[in-house]
Design an enzyme around this catalytic site. Structure first.
Site, PDB file in Angstrom:
ATOM      1  N   LYS A   8     -14.420   8.429  14.518  1.00 34.32           N
ATOM      2  CA  LYS A   8     -13.437   8.833  15.523  1.00 34.32           C
ATOM      3  C   LYS A   8     -12.857  10.273  15.354  1.00 34.32           C
ATOM      4  O   LYS A   8     -12.933  10.926  16.262  1.00 34.32           O
ATOM      5  CB  LYS A   8     -12.469   7.659  15.673  1.00 34.32           C
ATOM      6  CG  LYS A   8     -12.815   6.529  15.886  1.00 34.32           C
ATOM      7  CD  LYS A   8     -11.860   5.497  16.015  1.00 34.32           C
ATOM      8  CE  LYS A   8     -10.633   5.193  15.149  1.00 34.32           C
ATOM      9  NZ  LYS A   8     -11.469   4.614  14.015  1.00 34.32           N
ATOM     10  N   ARG A  83      -4.923   0.901  20.325  1.00 29.07           N
ATOM     11  CA  ARG A  83      -5.489   0.047  19.062  1.00 29.07           C
ATOM     12  C   ARG A  83      -5.071  -1.534  19.448  1.00 29.07           C
ATOM     13  O   ARG A  83      -5.748  -2.385  18.711  1.00 29.07           O
ATOM     14  CB  ARG A  83      -5.056   0.495  17.552  1.00 29.07           C
ATOM     15  CG  ARG A  83      -6.005   1.266  17.006  1.00 29.07           C
ATOM     16  CD  ARG A  83      -5.255   1.439  15.815  1.00 29.07           C
ATOM     17  NE  ARG A  83      -5.937   1.639  14.655  1.00 29.07           N
ATOM     18  CZ  ARG A  83      -6.271   2.989  13.967  1.00 29.07           C
ATOM     19  NH1 ARG A  83      -5.966   3.994  15.048  1.00 29.07           N
ATOM     20  NH2 ARG A  83      -6.582   3.261  13.005  1.00 29.07           N
ATOM     21  N   ARG A 122     -15.033   8.670   1.393  1.00 31.62           N
ATOM     22  CA  ARG A 122     -14.133   9.754   2.192  1.00 31.62           C
ATOM     23  C   ARG A 122     -13.278  10.661   1.133  1.00 31.62           C
ATOM     24  O   ARG A 122     -12.494   9.874   0.382  1.00 31.62           O
ATOM     25  CB  ARG A 122     -13.647   9.228   3.222  1.00 31.62           C
ATOM     26  CG  ARG A 122     -12.717   9.920   4.085  1.00 31.62           C
ATOM     27  CD  ARG A 122     -12.433   9.313   5.574  1.00 31.62           C
ATOM     28  NE  ARG A 122     -11.596   8.513   5.586  1.00 31.62           N
ATOM     29  CZ  ARG A 122     -11.219   7.737   6.628  1.00 31.62           C
ATOM     30  NH1 ARG A 122     -11.515   8.002   7.748  1.00 31.62           N
ATOM     31  NH2 ARG A 122     -10.051   6.826   6.590  1.00 31.62           N
ATOM     32  N   ARG A 150      -8.053   9.154   0.723  1.00 27.83           N
ATOM     33  CA  ARG A 150      -7.117   8.924   1.744  1.00 27.83           C
ATOM     34  C   ARG A 150      -6.300   7.668   1.090  1.00 27.83           C
ATOM     35  O   ARG A 150      -6.897   6.774   0.561  1.00 27.83           O
ATOM     36  CB  ARG A 150      -7.447   8.525   2.972  1.00 27.83           C
ATOM     37  CG  ARG A 150      -6.405   9.311   4.057  1.00 27.83           C
ATOM     38  CD  ARG A 150      -6.931   9.148   5.321  1.00 27.83           C
ATOM     39  NE  ARG A 150      -6.754   7.882   6.131  1.00 27.83           N
ATOM     40  CZ  ARG A 150      -7.169   7.574   7.345  1.00 27.83           C
ATOM     41  NH1 ARG A 150      -7.755   8.560   8.016  1.00 27.83           N
ATOM     42  NH2 ARG A 150      -6.790   6.592   7.745  1.00 27.83           N
ATOM     43  N   ARG A 161      -7.656  -3.391   7.025  1.00 25.00           N
ATOM     44  CA  ARG A 161      -7.733  -2.713   8.136  1.00 25.00           C
ATOM     45  C   ARG A 161      -9.218  -2.938   8.807  1.00 25.00           C
ATOM     46  O   ARG A 161      -8.766  -2.977  10.274  1.00 25.00           O
ATOM     47  CB  ARG A 161      -8.223  -0.875   7.752  1.00 25.00           C
ATOM     48  CG  ARG A 161      -6.838  -0.346   7.469  1.00 25.00           C
ATOM     49  CD  ARG A 161      -6.919   0.883   6.642  1.00 25.00           C
ATOM     50  NE  ARG A 161      -7.547   1.893   7.423  1.00 25.00           N
ATOM     51  CZ  ARG A 161      -8.058   2.767   7.025  1.00 25.00           C
ATOM     52  NH1 ARG A 161      -8.542   3.100   5.625  1.00 25.00           N
ATOM     53  NH2 ARG A 161      -8.812   3.888   7.783  1.00 25.00           N
TER      54      ARG A 161
HETATM   55  P1  AMP Z   1      -6.249   6.564  11.521  1.00 29.37           P
HETATM   56  O1  AMP Z   1      -6.103   7.658  10.860  1.00 29.37           O
HETATM   57  O2  AMP Z   1      -6.467   6.175  13.023  1.00 29.37           O
HETATM   58  O3  AMP Z   1      -7.433   5.380  10.792  1.00 29.37           O
HETATM   59  O4  AMP Z   1      -4.763   5.566  11.265  1.00 29.37           O
HETATM   60  C1  AMP Z   1      -4.292   5.188  10.112  1.00 29.37           C
HETATM   61  C2  AMP Z   1      -3.150   4.357  10.126  1.00 29.37           C
HETATM   62  O5  AMP Z   1      -2.234   4.907  11.185  1.00 29.37           O
HETATM   63  C3  AMP Z   1      -3.697   2.749  10.666  1.00 29.37           C
HETATM   64  O6  AMP Z   1      -4.069   2.090   9.683  1.00 29.37           O
HETATM   65  C4  AMP Z   1      -2.267   2.235  11.296  1.00 29.37           C
HETATM   66  O7  AMP Z   1      -1.476   1.981  10.240  1.00 29.37           O
HETATM   67  C5  AMP Z   1      -1.743   3.669  11.858  1.00 29.37           C
HETATM   68  N1  AMP Z   1      -2.187   3.864  13.247  1.00 29.37           N
HETATM   69  C6  AMP Z   1      -2.809   4.965  14.080  1.00 29.37           C
HETATM   70  N2  AMP Z   1      -2.883   4.877  15.098  1.00 29.37           N
HETATM   71  C7  AMP Z   1      -2.367   3.795  15.439  1.00 29.37           C
HETATM   72  C8  AMP Z   1      -1.946   2.994  16.639  1.00 29.37           C
HETATM   73  N3  AMP Z   1      -2.702   3.348  18.135  1.00 29.37           N
HETATM   74  N4  AMP Z   1      -1.389   2.011  16.754  1.00 29.37           N
HETATM   75  C9  AMP Z   1      -1.038   1.425  15.517  1.00 29.37           C
HETATM   76  N5  AMP Z   1      -0.929   1.980  14.278  1.00 29.37           N
HETATM   77  C10 AMP Z   1      -1.742   3.066  14.354  1.00 29.37           C
END
Ligand code: AMP
Length: 205
Positions: A8, A83, A122, A150, A161
């Protein structure tokens, strides 16, 4: 949309460059808040480290603020949001208030074993956020900054996740499919360039 590791961030960035609109990534916004040590950053730390979702209200406030900021008038690419179904419904309201709507929802599809492999490999630049693999070595190919894993890419957090994705986020796709937003499914396997082309062809722009 797509599970963690689907691409993404990478494809969202390429798409936003092509369309010349900003990319709004809630994950990046939250990581920035944590780096800067803001009140929001401290509130969300525990959720993120555990691989859990941050509460909907916080996320919707964040998106509301960003949509207010200049630069989104000609459109935007959202990455990692919505999400949950509650976030998707909240987004409808935020957009309606502004006389806007979504053109398309892109769903990147990647099999689970490939996701686990990608996330384990990653590496992310601590300075500029560039995403790469272990073959890059210690330093970022873009800016020379230090490459790191990360912190939420640890195997036990990755498992969580993926579970959270199935339980909370997959229903969002079902919700969009039942509605009138165009959902564009794209095979997210293969190289970045292959996926980029497929996405461009399927999206038609
Ligand atoms: P990402 O970088 O999109 O994988 O997001 C990393 C982490 O941020 C996720 O595992 C959640 O803990 C939090 N997060 C990011 N976007 C959202 C969202 N739209 N709703 C809730 N938590 C989020």
């Amino acid at each position: 949309m797509g599970p963690p590791g689907a691409g993404k961030g990478t494809q969202g960035e390429l798409l936003s460059e092509r369309l010349r609109v900003p990319r709004l990534s809630t994950g990046d916004m939250l990581r920035e808040a944590r780096r800067e040590g803001t009140a929001l950053g401290r509130r969300v730390e525990g959720y993120m480290e555990a691989g859990e979702l941050v509460p909907d209200a916080l996320i919707l406030d964040l998106i509301d603020e960003r949509l207010e900021a200049a630069g989104t008038l000609d459109g935007f690419v959202m990455d990692g949001f919505p999400r949950t179904v509650a976030q998707a419904k909240g987004l409808v309201e935020l957009l309606e208030d502004r006389g806007e709507s979504l053109d398309a929802v892109v769903n990147l599809r990647v099999p689970e074993e490939e996701l686990v492999r990608r996330l384990g490999a990653r590496r992310v630049c601590a300075e500029c956020g560039e995403i790469t693999g272990p073959e890059a070595g210690r330093d970022c190919p873009e800016c020379g900054g230090r490459l790191r894993e990360r912190s939420d890419d640890r195997p036990e957090t990755v498992r969580r996740r993926l579970q959270v994705y199935e339980k909370e986020t997959r229903p969002v796709l079902r919700w969009y499919r039942e509605g009138d937003v165009r959902v564009v499914d794209v095979d997210g396997t293969g190289t970045v360039e292959e996926v980029r082309r497929r996405l461009r062809d399927r999206l038609g722009r």
